[in-house]
Design a protein around this motif. Structure first.
Motif, PDB file in Angstrom:
ATOM      1  N   ALA A 205    -120.787 -27.061-101.462  1.00 29.71           N
ATOM      2  CA  ALA A 205    -120.432 -28.048-100.436  1.00 29.71           C
ATOM      3  C   ALA A 205    -119.443 -27.465 -99.439  1.00 29.71           C
ATOM      4  O   ALA A 205    -119.558 -27.681 -98.228  1.00 29.71           O
ATOM      5  N   GLY A 206    -118.473 -26.719 -99.945  1.00 30.86           N
ATOM      6  CA  GLY A 206    -117.496 -26.117 -99.048  1.00 30.86           C
ATOM      7  C   GLY A 206    -118.115 -25.119 -98.100  1.00 30.86           C
ATOM      8  O   GLY A 206    -117.624 -24.924 -96.981  1.00 30.86           O
ATOM      9  N   ARG A 207    -119.202 -24.499 -98.509  1.00 28.81           N
ATOM     10  CA  ARG A 207    -119.875 -23.512 -97.668  1.00 28.81           C
ATOM     11  C   ARG A 207    -120.897 -24.151 -96.730  1.00 28.81           C
ATOM     12  O   ARG A 207    -121.013 -23.752 -95.571  1.00 28.81           O
ATOM     13  N   LEU A 208    -121.639 -25.148 -97.202  1.00 29.89           N
ATOM     14  CA  LEU A 208    -122.743 -25.708 -96.423  1.00 29.89           C
ATOM     15  C   LEU A 208    -122.320 -26.770 -95.420  1.00 29.89           C
ATOM     16  O   LEU A 208    -122.913 -26.873 -94.341  1.00 29.89           O
ATOM     17  N   LEU A 209    -121.339 -27.579 -95.782  1.00 24.81           N
ATOM     18  CA  LEU A 209    -121.021 -28.730 -94.949  1.00 24.81           C
ATOM     19  C   LEU A 209    -120.269 -28.349 -93.677  1.00 24.81           C
ATOM     20  O   LEU A 209    -119.419 -27.460 -93.692  1.00 24.81           O
ATOM     21  N   PRO A 210    -120.526 -29.058 -92.596  1.00 27.07           N
ATOM     22  CA  PRO A 210    -119.738 -28.860 -91.372  1.00 27.07           C
ATOM     23  C   PRO A 210    -118.400 -29.580 -91.497  1.00 27.07           C
ATOM     24  O   PRO A 210    -118.176 -30.348 -92.446  1.00 27.07           O
ATOM     25  N   ASP A 211    -117.495 -29.351 -90.560  1.00 30.03           N
ATOM     26  CA  ASP A 211    -116.258 -30.118 -90.529  1.00 30.03           C
ATOM     27  C   ASP A 211    -116.596 -31.600 -90.457  1.00 30.03           C
ATOM     28  O   ASP A 211    -117.479 -32.015 -89.696  1.00 30.03           O
ATOM     29  N   GLU A 212    -115.917 -32.391 -91.273  1.00 26.50           N
ATOM     30  CA  GLU A 212    -116.130 -33.837 -91.406  1.00 26.50           C
ATOM     31  C   GLU A 212    -117.410 -34.171 -92.166  1.00 26.50           C
ATOM     32  O   GLU A 212    -117.752 -35.349 -92.319  1.00 26.50           O
ATOM     33  N   GLY A 213    -118.135 -33.185 -92.650  1.00 22.40           N
ATOM     34  CA  GLY A 213    -119.293 -33.452 -93.486  1.00 22.40           C
ATOM     35  C   GLY A 213    -118.855 -34.039 -94.819  1.00 22.40           C
ATOM     36  O   GLY A 213    -117.756 -33.772 -95.310  1.00 22.40           O
ATOM     37  N   VAL A 214    -119.730 -34.862 -95.440  1.00 17.46           N
ATOM     38  CA  VAL A 214    -119.334 -35.564 -96.659  1.00 17.46           C
ATOM     39  C   VAL A 214    -120.185 -35.145 -97.853  1.00 17.46           C
ATOM     40  O   VAL A 214    -121.365 -34.801 -97.720  1.00 17.46           O
ATOM     41  N   LEU A 215    -119.541 -35.188 -99.009  1.00 20.00           N
ATOM     42  CA  LEU A 215    -120.190 -35.049-100.308  1.00 20.00           C
ATOM     43  C   LEU A 215    -119.937 -36.347-101.051  1.00 20.00           C
ATOM     44  O   LEU A 215    -118.780 -36.748-101.232  1.00 20.00           O
ATOM     45  N   VAL A 216    -121.003 -37.006-101.491  1.00 20.35           N
ATOM     46  CA  VAL A 216    -120.884 -38.257-102.239  1.00 20.35           C
ATOM     47  C   VAL A 216    -121.350 -38.011-103.663  1.00 20.35           C
ATOM     48  O   VAL A 216    -122.477 -37.534-103.883  1.00 20.35           O
ATOM     49  N   THR A 217    -120.498 -38.338-104.641  1.00 16.93           N
ATOM     50  CA  THR A 217    -120.884 -38.236-106.044  1.00 16.93           C
ATOM     51  C   THR A 217    -120.863 -39.630-106.657  1.00 16.93           C
ATOM     52  O   THR A 217    -120.129 -40.512-106.214  1.00 16.93           O
ATOM     53  N   TYR A 218    -121.671 -39.807-107.688  1.00 20.56           N
ATOM     54  CA  TYR A 218    -121.733 -41.089-108.397  1.00 20.56           C
ATOM     55  C   TYR A 218    -121.800 -40.818-109.890  1.00 20.56           C
ATOM     56  O   TYR A 218    -122.524 -39.918-110.334  1.00 20.56           O
ATOM     57  N   GLY A 219    -121.057 -41.610-110.666  1.00 22.21           N
ATOM     58  CA  GLY A 219    -121.107 -41.506-112.113  1.00 22.21           C
ATOM     59  C   GLY A 219    -119.811 -42.010-112.732  1.00 22.21           C
ATOM     60  O   GLY A 219    -118.906 -42.468-112.029  1.00 22.21           O
ATOM     61  N   PRO A 220    -119.686 -41.905-114.056  1.00 28.13           N
ATOM     62  CA  PRO A 220    -118.464 -42.326-114.740  1.00 28.13           C
ATOM     63  C   PRO A 220    -117.419 -41.215-114.729  1.00 28.13           C
ATOM     64  O   PRO A 220    -117.760 -40.029-114.790  1.00 28.13           O
ATOM     65  N   TYR A 221    -116.165 -41.605-114.642  1.00 34.24           N
ATOM     66  CA  TYR A 221    -115.055 -40.654-114.642  1.00 34.24           C
ATOM     67  C   TYR A 221    -113.925 -41.175-115.527  1.00 34.24           C
ATOM     68  O   TYR A 221    -113.824 -42.381-115.775  1.00 34.24           O
ATOM     69  N   LEU A 222    -113.078 -40.280-115.964  1.00 36.14           N
ATOM     70  CA  LEU A 222    -111.781 -40.627-116.533  1.00 36.14           C
ATOM     71  C   LEU A 222    -110.762 -40.558-115.409  1.00 36.14           C
ATOM     72  O   LEU A 222    -110.891 -39.729-114.508  1.00 36.14           O
ATOM     73  N   GLU A 223    -109.712 -41.409-115.468  1.00 38.26           N
ATOM     74  CA  GLU A 223    -108.676 -41.406-114.444  1.00 38.26           C
ATOM     75  C   GLU A 223    -107.315 -41.551-115.109  1.00 38.26           C
ATOM     76  O   GLU A 223    -107.160 -42.311-116.069  1.00 38.26           O
ATOM     77  N   ASP A 224    -106.327 -40.849-114.565  1.00 43.20           N
ATOM     78  CA  ASP A 224    -105.008 -40.799-115.186  1.00 43.20           C
ATOM     79  C   ASP A 224    -104.366 -42.176-115.333  1.00 43.20           C
ATOM     80  O   ASP A 224    -103.771 -42.482-116.362  1.00 43.20           O
ATOM     81  N   GLU A 225    -104.464 -43.016-114.318  1.00 46.77           N
ATOM     82  CA  GLU A 225    -103.734 -44.285-114.328  1.00 46.77           C
ATOM     83  C   GLU A 225    -104.653 -45.498-114.476  1.00 46.77           C
ATOM     84  O   GLU A 225    -104.249 -46.627-114.180  1.00 46.77           O
ATOM     85  N   VAL A 226    -105.863 -45.264-114.930  1.00 49.06           N
ATOM     86  CA  VAL A 226    -106.820 -46.352-115.131  1.00 49.06           C
ATOM     87  C   VAL A 226    -107.295 -46.304-116.579  1.00 49.06           C
ATOM     88  O   VAL A 226    -107.754 -45.266-117.062  1.00 49.06           O
ATOM     89  N   GLU A 227    -107.170 -47.434-117.267  1.00 43.43           N
ATOM     90  CA  GLU A 227    -107.612 -47.486-118.661  1.00 43.43           C
ATOM     91  C   GLU A 227    -109.130 -47.300-118.730  1.00 43.43           C
ATOM     92  O   GLU A 227    -109.884 -47.957-118.009  1.00 43.43           O
ATOM     93  N   THR A 228    -109.552 -46.387-119.594  1.00 43.47           N
ATOM     94  CA  THR A 228    -110.978 -46.109-119.722  1.00 43.47           C
ATOM     95  C   THR A 228    -111.663 -47.201-120.521  1.00 43.47           C
ATOM     96  O   THR A 228    -111.196 -47.595-121.593  1.00 43.47           O
ATOM     97  N   ALA A 229    -112.767 -47.707-120.005  1.00 49.32           N
ATOM     98  CA  ALA A 229    -113.527 -48.742-120.700  1.00 49.32           C
ATOM     99  C   ALA A 229    -114.055 -48.208-122.030  1.00 49.32           C
ATOM    100  O   ALA A 229    -114.455 -47.044-122.116  1.00 49.32           O
ATOM    101  N   PRO A 230    -114.048 -49.020-123.075  1.00 48.15           N
ATOM    102  CA  PRO A 230    -114.585 -48.561-124.372  1.00 48.15           C
ATOM    103  C   PRO A 230    -116.004 -48.011-124.269  1.00 48.15           C
ATOM    104  O   PRO A 230    -116.350 -47.049-124.953  1.00 48.15           O
ATOM    105  N   SER A 231    -116.820 -48.606-123.412  1.00 49.10           N
ATOM    106  CA  SER A 231    -118.197 -48.118-123.264  1.00 49.10           C
ATOM    107  C   SER A 231    -118.222 -46.694-122.705  1.00 49.10           C
ATOM    108  O   SER A 231    -119.070 -45.880-123.091  1.00 49.10           O
TER     109      SER A 231
END
Length: 205
Positions: free
Chosen positions: A121-147
C-alpha cells in the motif's frame, strides 16, 4: 468453475459498502487484496460503477470462484482476478492503485501478510490514497467481546500464525509505510472497518 458463497458475506457486504462509499474515490482503480470467493468483489463493483475493481487472491480455488462470479455477473468494471500473495509485495502484479481494500485477511493469515499489505500500500497508493481493512481486532482500551476471544482461540488452534491483531500494532505498522489511521468505524458482530490514508508528510517511502 464454481462460484463459492458465504453467509457472512451476505450479512456484511452492504455494511462494508457504506464505508467504501464514504471513503473511496469516485473513480480510479481499486485493488482488492485477498478477495476470497469473490462475492464482495462482484457486489462492490456493481454498486460502485465509477470505479474499476481489481480482485486478487493467492489461492487457485478462490481465483476460480472469483472468475465464476465475474462470468455470472457480467459487471463491466470488474476485472479478471489476479494471483497475488500479500506477503510478497515485491511480486504483486499491480504497479499502482487509487485505493486498496482488504476484507477479513489480517486475522486469517500470518503477520507477514499484514506486513506485505502495508508495504504494498505504501508503494502503490498515491498521496491521499486510502487502504480500507475490515475484520475483528484487539484494542488496548476496548474490552474484547467474549465471542472475539473465542474466535481468536479457534484461529490459533487451526494455525498458530493466525489470530486477531492488535489495532495499535497495525496502526504502527501502517505509519512506518506512510499511512495514518483516518477513520475507525465500528461494525456489527464486533468487527471494525479501519481506513488508512497515505500522506507524503509521514515517514514512509
Amino acid at each position: 468453475m464454481t462460484a463459492l458463497s458465504s453467509p457472512a458475506t451476505a450479512r456484511n457486504k452492504d455494511l462494508i459498502l457504506e464505508v467504501l462509499r464514504a471513503h473511496l474515490p469516485a473513480s480510479g482503480l481499486v485493488l482488492e487484496v485477498a478477495s476470497g470467493a469473490g462475492e464482495h468483489a462482484v457486489h462492490m463493483a456493481a454498486s460502485l460503477p465509477g470505479l474499476t475493481w481489481q480482485p486478487s487472491d493467492p489461492d487457485s480455488q478462490a481465483l476460480a470462484s472469483i472468475a465464476a462470479w465475474r462470468a455470472q455477473a457480467g459487471t463491466v468494471n470488474l476485472l479478471a482476478p489476479l494471483e497475488l500473495d500479500a506477503a510478497r509485495p515485491d511480486n504483486w502484479p499491480v504497479r499502482s492503485a487509487d485505493a486498496i481494500v482488504c476484507i477479513n485477511m489480517i486475522h486469517i493469515s500470518p503477520w507477514a501478510a499484514t506486513e506485505g499489505l502495508f508495504t504494498g500500500a505504501g508503494r502503490l497508493l498515491p498521496d491521499e490514497g486510502v487502504l480500507v481493512t475490515y475484520g475483528p481486532y484487539l484494542e488496548d482500551e476496548v474490552e474484547t467481546a467474549p465471542s472475539n476471544l473465542a474466535f481468536d482461540t479457534s484461529l490459533k488452534s487451526r494455525n498458530p500464525a493466525w489470530g486477531l491483531r492488535r489495532r495499535e500494532n497495525v496502526e504502527a505498522l501502517a505509519a512506518r509505510h506512510g499511512l495514518a489511521l483516518h477513520a475507525r468505524v465500528a461494525m456489527p458482530a464486533n468487527n471494525l472497518s479501519l481506513v488508512f490514508r497515505r500522506s507524503a508528510n509521514m515517514n514512509g517511502r
